[in-house]
Design an enzyme around this catalytic site. Structure first.
Site, PDB file in Angstrom:
ATOM      1  N   SER A 158       0.891  -1.277   0.133  1.00 23.30           N
ATOM      2  CA  SER A 158      -0.079  -0.015   0.150  1.00 23.30           C
ATOM      3  C   SER A 158       0.827   1.251   0.152  1.00 23.30           C
ATOM      4  O   SER A 158       2.063   1.150   0.259  1.00 23.30           O
ATOM      5  CB  SER A 158      -0.714  -0.108   1.363  1.00 23.30           C
ATOM      6  OG  SER A 158      -1.391   1.312   1.474  1.00 23.30           O
ATOM      7  N   TYR A 183       0.135  -0.186  10.621  1.00 17.67           N
ATOM      8  CA  TYR A 183      -0.122  -0.550   9.398  1.00 17.67           C
ATOM      9  C   TYR A 183       0.825  -0.385   8.262  1.00 17.67           C
ATOM     10  O   TYR A 183       1.310  -1.145   7.371  1.00 17.67           O
ATOM     11  CB  TYR A 183      -1.527  -0.020   9.008  1.00 17.67           C
ATOM     12  CG  TYR A 183      -1.955  -0.062   7.511  1.00 17.67           C
ATOM     13  CD1 TYR A 183      -2.267  -1.556   7.345  1.00 17.67           C
ATOM     14  CD2 TYR A 183      -2.174   0.664   6.834  1.00 17.67           C
ATOM     15  CE1 TYR A 183      -2.819  -2.013   6.127  1.00 17.67           C
ATOM     16  CE2 TYR A 183      -2.491   0.485   5.393  1.00 17.67           C
ATOM     17  CZ  TYR A 183      -2.804  -0.967   5.038  1.00 17.67           C
ATOM     18  OH  TYR A 183      -3.455  -1.171   3.931  1.00 17.67           O
TER      19      TYR A 183
END
Length: 318
Positions: A158, A183
């Site tokens: 990501s 994350y």
């Protein structure tokens, strides 16, 4: 020979769909494993690959839900897998290896995002454990089935890898947990995994890629409170997406991972980070709109993460 981290002019872009990049590609006789291939981008990836002729195995933490979601998609099958549980990873891999089948396309798509502080296994931070360590163990356990001379392993990362490099002194966030930075570290780990796997496996003809699929509204956002999504400008008070044009559709979001797994444009390449169906450029300092951070493609950090992951999981196919 290493692949340059620069665009190749693929002819595709952020608006391309999974079907677009598969046009003219026949996957008959190919077998793909797509983790989480029953929800969001994973579901669209499974649909597109089977439409092109592939058989797709979908390991799922919620197998009953997966079977419902995949009903009517010929060529898809479901098995049980919890990436946060290494015993589950081992059991799935043993079942698959016992089938005697060969994997042509391995897409590590499943993941969790920005969840409250959660511990799995021996106290591991859940995002690092699920998004990275579970996939690390899975690929290494499945390695005897991953076809030499043409298989590809795709690690779905990501743009959030910009949020954090590896916190080598505290990878499990035992102090000062921040859900978004955690994350980010997990997504950085997804890129570093592909960098080192490609180095290890290229001489066997197996290549690895990492990628940013784009911003898409999917169930991945399930841990983010509505209030936070409003604050971030993603939606209004009524739950409507504020700027639909800023987000990809699932069909567009799945395109880059499908392109990574199948495109002949990437033959002979590997170990690079992709976005918008092309190789990404290195990120410019201070610009979080695109590109890949140097900390995510550093071969020394990639090797260090591989060693740590092998130590933590007890698995190393190399």
């Amino acid at each position: 020979m290493s692949t340059a981290q620069h665009k190749i002019g693929s002819g595709y872009d952020a608006h391309s769909t999974a079907d677009d990049v598969l046009a003219g590609i026949d996957l008959s006789g190919k077998l793909a494993v797509v983790t989480g291939g029953y929800s969001g981008l994973g579901l669209e990836t499974t649909r597109a690959l089977t439409k092109a002729g592939a058989r797709v195995v979908v390991p799922a933490r919620r197998p009953d839900t997966a079977r419902e979601a995949l009903a009517g998609i010929d060529g898809a099958e479901v098995d049980t897998l919890d990436l946060g549980d290494l015993d589950s990873v081992r059991a799935f891999a043993e079942r698959f290896l016992a089938s005697g089948r060969t994997i042509d396309l391995m897409i590590d798509n499943a993941g969790i995002m920005a969840c409250p502080e959660t511990r799995v296994g021996p106290g591991w931070e859940a995002q690092f454990a699920t998004n990275h360590l579970g996939h690390f163990a899975l690929v290494n356990r499945l390695w005897p089935a991953i076809a030499p001379g043409g298989a590809r392993v795709v690690s779905v990362s990501s743009r959030a890898h910009h949020f954090s490099g590896m916190r080598w002194d505290d990878v499990h966030w035992r102090q000062g947990y921040d859900k978004w930075e955690a994350y980010g570290q997990a997504k950085t780990a997804n890129v570093l995994f592909a960098v080192h796997l490609d180095k290890l496996a290229a001489d066997q003809g197996v290549r690895a890629f990492a990628l940013h699929p784009g911003g898409i509204h999917t169930p991945l956002q399930r841990h983010i409170p509505k209030e936070e999504m409003i604050e971030r400008g993603w939606m209004d008070e009524d739950g409507n997406i504020v700027n639909p044009g800023a987000f990809k559709t699932p069909e567009q979001g799945a395109a880059t991972q499908v392109w990574a797994a199948t495109s002949p444009q990437l033959d002979g390449m590997g170990g690079v980070y992709l976005e918008d169906c092309d190789i990404a450029e290195p990120a410019v300092d201070g610009d979080v709109s695109g590109g890949v951070k140097a900390w995510a493609t550093d071969p020394e950090q990639a090797a260090r993460l591989w060693e740590l992951s092998a130590e933590l999981t007890g698995v190393n196919a190399f």
